[in-house]
Design an enzyme around this catalytic site. Structure first.
Site, mmCIF file in Angstrom:
data_model
loop_
_atom_site.group_PDB
_atom_site.id
_atom_site.type_symbol
_atom_site.label_atom_id
_atom_site.label_comp_id
_atom_site.label_asym_id
_atom_site.label_seq_id
_atom_site.Cartn_x
_atom_site.Cartn_y
_atom_site.Cartn_z
ATOM 1 N N HIS A 43 0.859 -1.182 0.000
ATOM 2 C CA HIS A 43 0.000 0.000 0.000
ATOM 3 C C HIS A 43 0.897 1.234 0.000
ATOM 4 C CE1 HIS A 43 -3.947 1.946 1.616
ATOM 5 N NE2 HIS A 43 -3.220 2.838 0.992
ATOM 6 N N GLU A 70 -2.573 -1.622 -3.226
ATOM 7 C CA GLU A 70 -3.673 -0.866 -2.647
ATOM 8 C C GLU A 70 -3.358 0.623 -2.650
ATOM 9 O OE1 GLU A 70 -5.099 -4.103 0.745
ATOM 10 O OE2 GLU A 70 -4.021 -2.291 1.349
ATOM 11 N N HIS A 190 -7.833 -5.801 7.394
ATOM 12 C CA HIS A 190 -7.594 -4.748 8.386
ATOM 13 C C HIS A 190 -7.854 -5.299 9.785
ATOM 14 C CE1 HIS A 190 -6.496 -0.472 8.795
ATOM 15 N NE2 HIS A 190 -6.985 -0.645 10.009
#
Length: 237
Positions: A43, A70, A190
C-alpha cells in the site's frame, strides 16, 4: 481455501527507520511466497513513508503469486499501477495524511469517479477490488462501479470480537451474501489476526482472499514469519 496475501508495508517501515536495505523487502517478499503465501500486498502512500514507488516497480519481478497494490487512485497512483500491472488493484479512499486505512468508499456518492477508474484498470487487464464498509448499500454501489471484487474493511469486527462480541460478524456475513448474489468476489482485511481469523473465515461465505500485514508481522516477532504464515494458511483451509 481462502488465499492469504501478506501485506509487507511494515517490513518497509522497519527498513526505512534506519536507512539502507535491512530488512531486504524483496527477499522478504520472495521468502513469504516460498513459505506458502498466495499473494503479496503493498500500500504505497504519497509520502512513501513505508512502501516506496520504486519498491512497487522492483517487486514486479519478485512476486510470482498474486500481486495486489492498494491505494487511493490519485494520478500518481494510477500511473504506478498501470506501469506495474499487478494482478489486482484495491481502491482505498485514504486521505493523504491518514495513518492507516480508516473507512471504506461511499460507493454511491463516488459512483461516477470509481466507474472511470475501474474502467481504466480493466482496459489494462487488472482486476479491481473496492474497499468498503459492511453496509449493503455500499455493496450495491460497488457493483455499479464495475468492480470485480469488494474488500471488506474489518477493523470494527476485529475490535468488537476482541471484546467478546461475536455478533459483530453479522453485518460482514450479510455483506458477503449480498456480494455473492451480485457476482462480486469477496476479499477482506484490516486488523485480522491469528486470534480472529478462524471465526471470521467460518462466517464469511466464499471468502476469496484476506490481506494481513500489521498483525502477521507483529506475531512473527515472537513466532517467526515462516511459522506464522503457515499458521494462517492452516486456519484458512
Amino acid at each position: 481455501m481462502t488465499k492469504l496475501s501478506v501485506n509487507i508495508n511494515k517490513i518497509a517501515t522497519l527498513r526505512n527507520s534506519r536507512g539502507g536495505n535491512v530488512p531486504d523487502l524483496l527477499k522478504v517478499a520472495a521468502d513469504v511466497q516460498r513459505f506458502g503465501a498466495q499473494g503479496i500486498t503493498i500500500h504505497p502512500r504519497p509520502d512513501e513513508r513505508h512502501i516506496r514507488y520504486q519498491d512497487a516497480r522492483d517487486l514486479k519481478s519478485v512476486v510470482y503469486t498474486e500481486y495486489n497494490i492498494e491505494g487511493n487512485p490519485m494520478d500518481n497512483f494510477i500511473d504506478l499501477v498501470l506501469e506495474c500491472k499487478p494482478t489486482q488493484v484495491t481502491l482505498v479512499p485514504d486521505a493523504v495524511n491518514a495513518l492507516t486505512s480508516n473507512a471504506g468508499w461511499d460507493t454511491v456518492k463516488n459512483e461516477s469517479y470509481l466507474k472511470e477508474v475501474v474502467s481504466e484498470f480493466h482496459k489494462n487487464h487488472i482486476r479491481v477490488s473496492v474497499f468498503v464498509d459492511p453496509v449493503l448499500e455500499m455493496i450495491e454501489g460497488a457493483k455499479k462501479t464495475g468492480a470485480d471484487r469488494i474488500e471488506l474493511y474489518t477493523e470494527m469486527f476485529a475490535h468488537e470480537y476482541g471484546l467478546g462480541n461475536e455478533k459483530a460478524i453479522v453485518p460482514y456475513t450479510n455483506a458477503a451474501v449480498l456480494a455473492n448474489e451480485l457476482g462480486l468476489g469477496v476479499n477482506a482485511g484490516h486488523d485480522l489476526s491469528l486470534q480472529n481469523i478462524t471465526f471470521f473465515k467460518k462466517n464469511i461465505p466464499d471468502l476469496l482472499e484476506v490481506s494481513i500485514g500489521h498483525a502477521l508481522i507483529a506475531e512473527s516477532i515472537y513466532l517467526g514469519i515462516e511459522n506464522v504464515v503457515n499458521m494462517y494458511l492452516n486456519k484458512l483451509k
